[in-house]
Write a protein that holds these residues in place. Structure first.
Motif, short mmCIF file in Angstrom:
data_model
loop_
_atom_site.label_atom_id
_atom_site.label_comp_id
_atom_site.label_asym_id
_atom_site.label_seq_id
_atom_site.Cartn_x
_atom_site.Cartn_y
_atom_site.Cartn_z
N GLU A 1 0.89 -1.15 0.00
CA GLU A 1 0.00 0.00 0.00
C GLU A 1 0.93 1.21 0.00
OE1 GLU A 1 -3.23 -0.25 2.79
OE2 GLU A 1 -3.91 -1.95 1.58
N VAL B 1 1.30 4.99 0.23
CA VAL B 1 0.54 6.15 0.70
C VAL B 1 1.33 7.42 0.40
CG1 VAL B 1 -0.35 7.33 2.77
CG2 VAL B 1 -0.70 4.87 2.49
N ARG C 1 1.20 11.51 1.21
CA ARG C 1 0.53 12.47 2.09
C ARG C 1 0.93 13.89 1.72
NH1 ARG C 1 -1.22 9.54 6.56
NH2 ARG C 1 -0.22 7.50 6.72
N ALA D 1 -2.59 13.71 8.65
CA ALA D 1 -3.89 13.12 9.03
C ALA D 1 -3.67 11.67 9.45
CB ALA D 1 -4.87 13.18 7.88
N GLY D 2 -4.71 11.09 10.02
CA GLY D 2 -4.75 9.66 10.31
C GLY D 2 -3.55 9.15 11.09
N PHE E 1 -0.48 9.12 10.47
CA PHE E 1 0.70 10.01 10.47
C PHE E 1 0.60 11.02 11.61
CE2 PHE E 1 3.32 13.51 8.89
CZ PHE E 1 4.38 12.88 8.25
N PHE F 1 3.47 0.45 3.02
CA PHE F 1 2.95 -0.51 4.00
C PHE F 1 2.82 -1.85 3.30
CE2 PHE F 1 1.48 3.65 5.27
CZ PHE F 1 1.61 3.66 6.66
N ASP G 1 -1.11 -4.72 8.00
CA ASP G 1 -0.40 -3.87 7.04
C ASP G 1 0.74 -3.08 7.68
OD1 ASP G 1 -2.33 -4.73 5.26
OD2 ASP G 1 -3.49 -2.88 5.32
N ASP H 1 -4.46 12.94 1.70
CA ASP H 1 -3.56 11.79 1.49
C ASP H 1 -4.28 10.77 0.63
OD1 ASP H 1 -5.31 10.45 3.25
OD2 ASP H 1 -4.01 10.79 4.97
N LYS I 1 -3.93 6.44 -1.00
CA LYS I 1 -3.24 5.14 -1.06
C LYS I 1 -3.32 4.61 -2.48
CE LYS I 1 -5.30 1.43 -0.49
NZ LYS I 1 -5.84 0.39 -1.38
N ASP J 1 -12.80 5.94 -0.55
CA ASP J 1 -12.47 4.86 0.39
C ASP J 1 -10.97 4.83 0.67
OD1 ASP J 1 -14.96 3.79 0.75
OD2 ASP J 1 -14.51 1.83 -0.12
N ASN J 2 -10.18 5.28 -0.31
CA ASN J 2 -8.73 5.18 -0.12
C ASN J 2 -7.97 6.49 -0.29
OD1 ASN J 2 -8.85 4.94 -3.03
ND2 ASN J 2 -9.33 2.79 -2.63
N CYS J 3 -8.69 7.59 -0.15
CA CYS J 3 -7.97 8.86 -0.02
C CYS J 3 -8.77 9.76 0.93
CB CYS J 3 -7.78 9.54 -1.38
SG CYS J 3 -9.27 10.04 -2.23
N ARG J 4 -8.12 10.80 1.40
CA ARG J 4 -8.86 11.78 2.23
C ARG J 4 -9.09 13.02 1.40
NH1 ARG J 4 -5.71 9.42 6.65
NH2 ARG J 4 -7.22 8.57 8.11
N ARG K 1 -15.30 5.92 9.45
CA ARG K 1 -14.37 5.58 10.54
C ARG K 1 -14.71 6.33 11.83
NH1 ARG K 1 -10.39 6.91 6.40
NH2 ARG K 1 -9.49 5.05 5.45
N1 UDP Z 1 -5.68 3.76 3.41
C1 UDP Z 1 -6.26 2.78 2.63
N2 UDP Z 1 -6.24 1.49 3.06
C2 UDP Z 1 -5.66 1.11 4.21
C3 UDP Z 1 -5.07 2.10 5.02
C4 UDP Z 1 -5.09 3.42 4.59
O1 UDP Z 1 -6.79 3.08 1.55
O2 UDP Z 1 -5.66 -0.09 4.53
C5 UDP Z 1 -5.69 5.17 2.97
C6 UDP Z 1 -6.54 6.04 3.88
O3 UDP Z 1 -7.86 6.14 3.38
C7 UDP Z 1 -5.84 7.37 3.79
C8 UDP Z 1 -4.37 7.01 3.55
O4 UDP Z 1 -4.38 5.68 3.05
O5 UDP Z 1 -6.31 8.12 2.69
C9 UDP Z 1 -3.52 7.10 4.78
O6 UDP Z 1 -4.09 6.35 5.80
P1 UDP Z 1 -3.48 6.30 7.28
O7 UDP Z 1 -2.12 5.67 7.22
O8 UDP Z 1 -3.56 7.64 7.88
O9 UDP Z 1 -4.35 5.22 7.99
P2 UDP Z 1 -5.72 5.25 8.78
O10 UDP Z 1 -6.02 6.62 9.25
O11 UDP Z 1 -6.69 4.69 7.80
O12 UDP Z 1 -5.40 4.30 9.89
#
Ligand code: UDP
Length: 238
Positions: A87, A89, A91, A95-96, A98, A118, A126, A172, A174, A194-197, A213
């Motif tokens: 994965e 990522v 940024r 956020a999250g 980080f 990751f 992960d 951010d 992924k 689902d996979n970005c903010r 979440r």
């Molecule tokens: N993300 C994802 N799948 C995962 C973990 C994270 O798509 O299994 C995306 C998440 O939506 C965010 C970015 O990766 O846009 C960074 O996520 P972060 O490491 O902050 O993890 P989280 O807050 O989801 O624990």
């Protein structure tokens, strides 16, 4: 059709042509690495719409992707790739995980985008992994890491602009990459909220999976808004 992969939000089937795969989006939303699960009516259709818009747009600006075509409300035909189990990522803002790891407040703008890897492994939750570890474990070569990192930053730059025109901040994101039959590393998987903010540029309202979440309100209303805005921006560019 032979099922070849079942993930949290998508199921993949092998199609007759060995070079192609059917990607079926599901309504399942997960948090806490799959420990919390919920079915959200309409999510599959919205993510198919959004990911299709983004992948078509990326192709139009010269980024090679796995995407071939959308064939139904919740289905795409994609190229078969040998997926790299990472994965990736990128940024732009804090956020999250980080924010948590470095004890920072969410929202701070990073002086430049940062890339993190990751290992994609649900059983291990992960884990964060660096280039030295990846190469020592023979997961991937240093050169491949560099290619992936350069590509992730390049795609991030393009998407920052696209989302900006849609009044959205890309906090951010992924990415997942894979190798095509010629060995080229190309962008795979999906790109959706689902996979970005994504935050509204003016109000900083969260329009992504953080709503699920963190129990911040309707997920599909937000995804609908993202889809509508992207559609308008891309139609305007044509
Ligand atoms: N993300 C994802 N799948 C995962 C973990 C994270 O798509 O299994 C995306 C998440 O939506 C965010 C970015 O990766 O846009 C960074 O996520 P972060 O490491 O902050 O993890 P989280 O807050 O989801 O624990």
């Amino acid at each position: 059709m032979k099922k070849i992969y079942e993930g949290k939000a998508k199921i993949l089937y092998q199609l007759e042509d060995p070079e192609t795969i059917l990607m079926v989006f599901t309504n399942q939303a997960t948090a806490l690495n799959g420990k919390r699960k919920e079915d959200i009516a309409g999510k599959a259709i919205l993510n198919t719409q959004i990911s299709t818009l983004i992948f078509e747009w990326l192709e139009s600006v010269g980024i090679a992707t796995q995407f071939i075509k959308k064939i139904d409300d919740d289905r795409q035909v994609v190229k078969r790739l040998e997926m790299i189990p990472l994965e990736v990522v990128v940024r732009n803002r804090v956020a999250g995980s980080f924010a948590k790891r470095f004890g920072l407040e969410e929202g701070g703008v990073l002086s430049k985008p940062t890339v993190e890897f990751f290992l994609k492994d649900d059983e291990l939750d992960d884990p964060f992994v660096n280039v030295s570890q990846l190469t020592s474990l023979n997961k991937i070569t240093e050169e491949e890491c560099q290619t992936i990192s350069d590509l992730a930053l390049k795609i991030n730059d393009k998407l920052i602009q696209l989302f900006d025109e849609a009044g959205l901040i890309l906090v951010d994101i992924k990415f997942e990459f894979g190798k095509d039959s010629s060995g080229n590393i190309i962008l795979g998987d999906e790109i959706s909220p689902d996979n970005c903010r994504l935050w509204d540029k003016v109000t900083e309202e969260k329009l992504d999976k953080d709503r699920f979440r963190r129990h911040l309100g309707s997920l599909t209303d937000a995804y609908e808004e993202v889809s509508k805005r992207l559609d308008a921006v891309i139609a305007h560019q044509k």
